[in-house]
Structure formats: C-alpha cells, structure tokens
Design a protein around this motif. Sequence first.
Motif, PDB file in Angstrom:
ATOM      1  N   GLY A 156     113.805  25.170  56.977  1.00 32.32           N
ATOM      2  CA  GLY A 156     114.589  26.351  56.631  1.00 32.32           C
ATOM      3  C   GLY A 156     114.454  26.723  55.160  1.00 32.32           C
ATOM      4  N   PHE A 157     115.602  26.949  54.524  1.00 29.72           N
ATOM      5  CA  PHE A 157     115.625  27.550  53.196  1.00 29.72           C
ATOM      6  C   PHE A 157     114.803  26.779  52.145  1.00 29.72           C
ATOM      7  CE2 PHE A 157     117.858  27.778  49.045  1.00 29.72           C
ATOM      8  CZ  PHE A 157     117.476  29.068  48.714  1.00 29.72           C
ATOM      9  N   ASP A 158     115.029  25.458  52.024  1.00 31.55           N
ATOM     10  CA  ASP A 158     114.306  24.712  50.973  1.00 31.55           C
ATOM     11  C   ASP A 158     112.807  24.726  51.232  1.00 31.55           C
ATOM     12  OD1 ASP A 158     114.898  23.064  53.165  1.00 31.55           O
ATOM     13  OD2 ASP A 158     114.736  21.229  51.989  1.00 31.55           O
ATOM     14  N   ALA A 159     112.442  24.664  52.518  1.00 29.09           N
ATOM     15  CA  ALA A 159     111.017  24.702  52.865  1.00 29.09           C
ATOM     16  C   ALA A 159     110.429  26.081  52.568  1.00 29.09           C
ATOM     17  CB  ALA A 159     110.842  24.356  54.338  1.00 29.09           C
ATOM     18  N   ASN A 160     111.242  27.098  52.778  1.00 26.34           N
ATOM     19  CA  ASN A 160     110.832  28.467  52.464  1.00 26.34           C
ATOM     20  C   ASN A 160     110.588  28.596  50.947  1.00 26.34           C
ATOM     21  OD1 ASN A 160     110.447  31.240  52.609  1.00 26.34           O
ATOM     22  ND2 ASN A 160     112.072  31.531  54.108  1.00 26.34           N
ATOM     23  N   VAL A 161     111.474  27.961  50.170  1.00 22.95           N
ATOM     24  CA  VAL A 161     111.306  27.965  48.709  1.00 22.95           C
ATOM     25  C   VAL A 161     109.990  27.291  48.329  1.00 22.95           C
ATOM     26  CG1 VAL A 161     112.242  27.130  46.501  1.00 22.95           C
ATOM     27  CG2 VAL A 161     113.802  27.965  48.267  1.00 22.95           C
ATOM     28  N   VAL A 162     109.732  26.133  48.938  1.00 17.06           N
ATOM     29  CA  VAL A 162     108.477  25.408  48.656  1.00 17.06           C
ATOM     30  C   VAL A 162     107.275  26.281  49.009  1.00 17.06           C
ATOM     31  CG1 VAL A 162     107.025  23.480  49.452  1.00 17.06           C
ATOM     32  CG2 VAL A 162     109.435  23.081  48.884  1.00 17.06           C
ATOM     33  N   HIS A 163     107.363  26.908  50.180  1.00 17.59           N
ATOM     34  CA  HIS A 163     106.253  27.746  50.649  1.00 17.59           C
ATOM     35  C   HIS A 163     105.967  28.871  49.650  1.00 17.59           C
ATOM     36  CE1 HIS A 163     103.637  29.587  53.633  1.00 17.59           C
ATOM     37  NE2 HIS A 163     104.189  30.748  53.317  1.00 17.59           N
ATOM     38  N   ILE A 164     107.035  29.535  49.210  1.00 15.14           N
ATOM     39  CA  ILE A 164     106.861  30.654  48.275  1.00 15.14           C
ATOM     40  C   ILE A 164     106.376  30.138  46.913  1.00 15.14           C
ATOM     41  CG2 ILE A 164     108.105  32.442  46.990  1.00 15.14           C
ATOM     42  CD1 ILE A 164     109.929  32.711  49.518  1.00 15.14           C
ATOM     43  N   PHE A 198     118.930  30.112  61.935  1.00 19.25           N
ATOM     44  CA  PHE A 198     118.184  29.658  63.112  1.00 19.25           C
ATOM     45  C   PHE A 198     118.965  28.537  63.826  1.00 19.25           C
ATOM     46  CE2 PHE A 198     116.783  27.303  59.409  1.00 19.25           C
ATOM     47  CZ  PHE A 198     116.722  25.981  59.838  1.00 19.25           C
ATOM     48  N   PRO A 199     118.810  28.446  65.167  1.00 17.94           N
ATOM     49  CA  PRO A 199     119.508  27.385  65.889  1.00 17.94           C
ATOM     50  C   PRO A 199     118.853  26.023  65.669  1.00 17.94           C
ATOM     51  CG  PRO A 199     118.382  28.894  67.406  1.00 17.94           C
ATOM     52  CD  PRO A 199     118.059  29.346  66.031  1.00 17.94           C
ATOM     53  N   VAL A 200     119.688  25.000  65.535  1.00 23.11           N
ATOM     54  CA  VAL A 200     119.161  23.647  65.352  1.00 23.11           C
ATOM     55  C   VAL A 200     120.026  22.675  66.162  1.00 23.11           C
ATOM     56  CG1 VAL A 200     120.429  23.401  63.163  1.00 23.11           C
ATOM     57  CG2 VAL A 200     118.552  21.868  63.628  1.00 23.11           C
ATOM     58  N   THR A 201     119.364  21.718  66.799  1.00 24.99           N
ATOM     59  CA  THR A 201     120.060  20.694  67.585  1.00 24.99           C
ATOM     60  C   THR A 201     119.878  19.342  66.902  1.00 24.99           C
ATOM     61  OG1 THR A 201     119.568  21.923  69.597  1.00 24.99           O
ATOM     62  CG2 THR A 201     120.263  19.635  69.882  1.00 24.99           C
ATOM     63  N   VAL A 202     120.990  18.638  66.692  1.00 28.90           N
ATOM     64  CA  VAL A 202     120.952  17.342  66.009  1.00 28.90           C
ATOM     65  C   VAL A 202     121.514  16.287  66.943  1.00 28.90           C
ATOM     66  CG1 VAL A 202     121.907  16.009  64.080  1.00 28.90           C
ATOM     67  CG2 VAL A 202     121.258  18.401  63.745  1.00 28.90           C
ATOM     68  N   THR A 203     120.789  15.193  67.108  1.00 29.21           N
ATOM     69  CA  THR A 203     121.327  14.059  67.854  1.00 29.21           C
ATOM     70  C   THR A 203     121.460  12.891  66.887  1.00 29.21           C
ATOM     71  OG1 THR A 203     120.108  14.859  69.769  1.00 29.21           O
ATOM     72  CG2 THR A 203     121.099  12.662  69.951  1.00 29.21           C
ATOM     73  N   ALA A 204     122.685  12.444  66.677  1.00 29.11           N
ATOM     74  CA  ALA A 204     122.957  11.353  65.740  1.00 29.11           C
ATOM     75  C   ALA A 204     124.012  10.448  66.353  1.00 29.11           C
ATOM     76  CB  ALA A 204     123.459  11.915  64.407  1.00 29.11           C
ATOM     77  N   ARG A 213     123.628  28.695  63.412  1.00 25.71           N
ATOM     78  CA  ARG A 213     123.255  29.444  62.206  1.00 25.71           C
ATOM     79  C   ARG A 213     122.708  28.530  61.106  1.00 25.71           C
ATOM     80  NH1 ARG A 213     124.286  34.389  61.623  1.00 25.71           N
ATOM     81  NH2 ARG A 213     124.719  34.278  59.394  1.00 25.71           N
ATOM     82  N   GLY A 214     121.762  27.628  61.496  1.00 29.40           N
ATOM     83  CA  GLY A 214     121.135  26.725  60.518  1.00 29.40           C
ATOM     84  C   GLY A 214     120.457  27.519  59.409  1.00 29.40           C
ATOM     85  N   ILE A 246     123.305  19.836  56.668  1.00 27.83           N
ATOM     86  CA  ILE A 246     123.066  21.145  57.277  1.00 27.83           C
ATOM     87  C   ILE A 246     123.994  22.152  56.608  1.00 27.83           C
ATOM     88  CG2 ILE A 246     123.296  22.539  59.393  1.00 27.83           C
ATOM     89  CD1 ILE A 246     122.414  20.188  60.973  1.00 27.83           C
ATOM     90  N   MET A 247     123.392  23.211  56.122  1.00 25.83           N
ATOM     91  CA  MET A 247     124.193  24.300  55.555  1.00 25.83           C
ATOM     92  C   MET A 247     123.915  25.526  56.412  1.00 25.83           C
ATOM     93  SD  MET A 247     124.145  25.426  51.575  1.00 25.83           S
ATOM     94  CE  MET A 247     124.292  23.800  50.911  1.00 25.83           C
ATOM     95  N   GLU A 248     124.977  26.121  56.929  1.00 24.68           N
ATOM     96  CA  GLU A 248     124.792  27.306  57.767  1.00 24.68           C
ATOM     97  C   GLU A 248     124.583  28.549  56.901  1.00 24.68           C
ATOM     98  OE1 GLU A 248     127.263  27.333  61.502  1.00 24.68           O
ATOM     99  OE2 GLU A 248     128.329  25.821  60.360  1.00 24.68           O
TER     100      GLU A 248
END
Length: 320
Positions: A156-164, A198-204, A213-214, A246-248
Amino acid sequence: MSQQRPFYVIINNFAGGGRTRQTWLQLVPILQQRHLSYTENFTQAPGHATKLAYDLATKYHTTTAESPILLVLGGDGTLHEALNGLQQVPDNPIPLAYIPCGSGNDFARGVGITTDPQQALAQILAAQKPLTLDIGRCNDLQQHTVSYFSNNIGIGFDANVVHITNRSVTKKYLNKYHAGSLAYLASLVKAFFSQKAFPVTVTADGQQRQFKRGFVVTTTNHPYFGGGVPLLASASVYNHHLDLVIMERVNVFYFILLFAMMFRQWHTKMPPVHHFHVRKLHVQTSAAEYGQADGEDLGKRRFDLEFSVAHQDFWFVPNK
Ligand SMILES: Nc1ncnc2c1ncn2[C@@H]1O[C@H](COP(=O)(O)OP(=O)(O)OP(=O)(O)O)[C@@H](O)[C@H]1O
C-alpha cells in the motif's frame, strides 16, 4: 572469538547517492593500522550482493576454516540483498556487519548502529562474538518464493512511496546533498493521493480479520520505516515477534494528524490504526497493490504472504 577474523567486504557504490566508495576509502586505513585483512567487492548490478553473500556462505558452509565476517557498505537495500544471500545457505557460519551508507538507513536506526561510518566501524571492531537478531521470513504464496527482511515488508502507501521515490530524479539530486530522506517526503504527497483504500485479510493467532479500507499494511521487525518514521517504537529485533501495523485510508487532514501522532506513538490508540504483535501472520490482498521489502520495490500485484520470525548473526556492539 577474536576480532582478527578477516572481512569480506561488499560495497554498493550506488547507495546513498554514490558516496560509498569514499566512505570505504576512509575506513581502509583503520583496518590496515589494525593489521586486519579484508577483500573488497564492489557490486556490479542490482542483486549482485545476494550472489556474493550466497557464494561466500556456500564456500564456508562446508569447511572448518575460520569464516570471515561479511561487512556490507550500502543502504537498507544492499543489506537486504546480502541477508537474503546468507539466508539461502542454512546454518552457515558467516556473521553480518553493516556500515550504513544509504539514504534511509532504517535498519541502522532500528538496531543502534550509528550513521557515522568511523564510529560504525568502531562498533564492529568492539564486538567479540556474534549477536543474533530477529529478522522476518516471508513465504510468498503467490510467487512460491521465500525471502527475508531486516526492516519491513509493506503493502500500500509505503510501497507506493518507495515505487515513486525509486523512479524519481529528485532522489538522486537530494542524495547528492545528503538529504535522501527529503526524497521520501516529496513522494509522500504524490503517493497519498494516488493510493486508494484496498481490502486486506489478516490471519493472526488463528483469528481472521478483514479490513475494507487498508492503506498502510506493514509488517515490521524494528521501529522505523521510510527513512526514520517511527512506525512502532515497541517493535524490536530481540523479542522474537513481528509487528503488523494497519492504517486505514483517512482524509488528508486526519492522515497528517496520524502521521504527527506517530512521533509520540499515539497513533496506535486511534480507531483507523490496528496493531498485531505475533510470531506468525498471514496477510492477503484481493486487488493488485504496490509492495516493498526493506525499501526495495516489489511491484504492483496481489499479495498472499505468510510471515514468521527467523534469525541472523550480526557482528557489532549496539549503541544504547
Ligand atoms: N552496480 C550497481 N548498479 C546499479 N544499482 C546497483 C548496483 N549495485 C547495487 N545496486 C542497487 O542499488 C540500489 C540501492 O541500494 P540501497 O538500497 O542499498 O541504497 P539506498 O537506496 O541509497 O539506501 P536506503 O535503502 O537505506 O534508502 C539497490 O536496489 C541495489 O540493488
């Protein structure tokens, strides 16, 4: 064990805007004065540090000869590559030493390695035995690969920052003026407006939770990401757990508030922020999103990742 062990040095001259060679040349006389032996290897291309580390680990895996210390000069990406090379050879005897020369240097910040190269070398030379630290293991069920991370894997966001950032000419320019973190900052704004929820499913711990709203979905091994942003101060390389934050998606004003609150660690008490502190974790996205591992762009795709804790021997004395 003595510190007379030789150093096998990997130098990424492309890290941190091209200052690494100069840094290495400052350190060579210190090794020579101490009569420490070393072999130097400059990376020739992305991925080369993985190959060099893998070959070294393979060579010393089967011999009783005293193994060298693998000394990495580069940024988080170079460390990530070297770590993955070593981890491909189970039970190899090579400890990892690191002198941060990148623009972000989050691993150094997270484990107590100074960004002053001479002092970082002093931390290495002061060590008498390996220091075993947690690292993250990531089983990618989409790509059928296993990889390791020293910092974090984000979707999501941090990866988008890295990409840009990695594509930006500003990064190269700012690195020249020792302001690499500013490059991340410039990309923050662009990434914020382009990153949709984006939707995200977490199993912990055997429980599944879904978030519709990931926005930031980052599994971290230590407190920092994005060049010094304290994602989670309680994350630690000593506690044999990983932390998922996770930050929505929120509006820009709320996001600025959350971002500011991070520096006081109040963000985790806010409703759009969720925290998991676990040994094992499963994270799935149903849509294609950007991903990053230790600041390296994983591209845009659907993610189905199983996380667990692994270990790596390092060679340094941490700053308090
Ligand atoms: N010879 C080379 N030519 C081009 N790129 C290289 C070469 N050797 C290594 N690289 C690549 O350089 C990239 C940047 O390295 P690294 O991440 O260590 O530095 P950085 O981005 O400045 O630091 P940080 O990740 O701490 O912000 C890595 O993706 C690595 O694969």
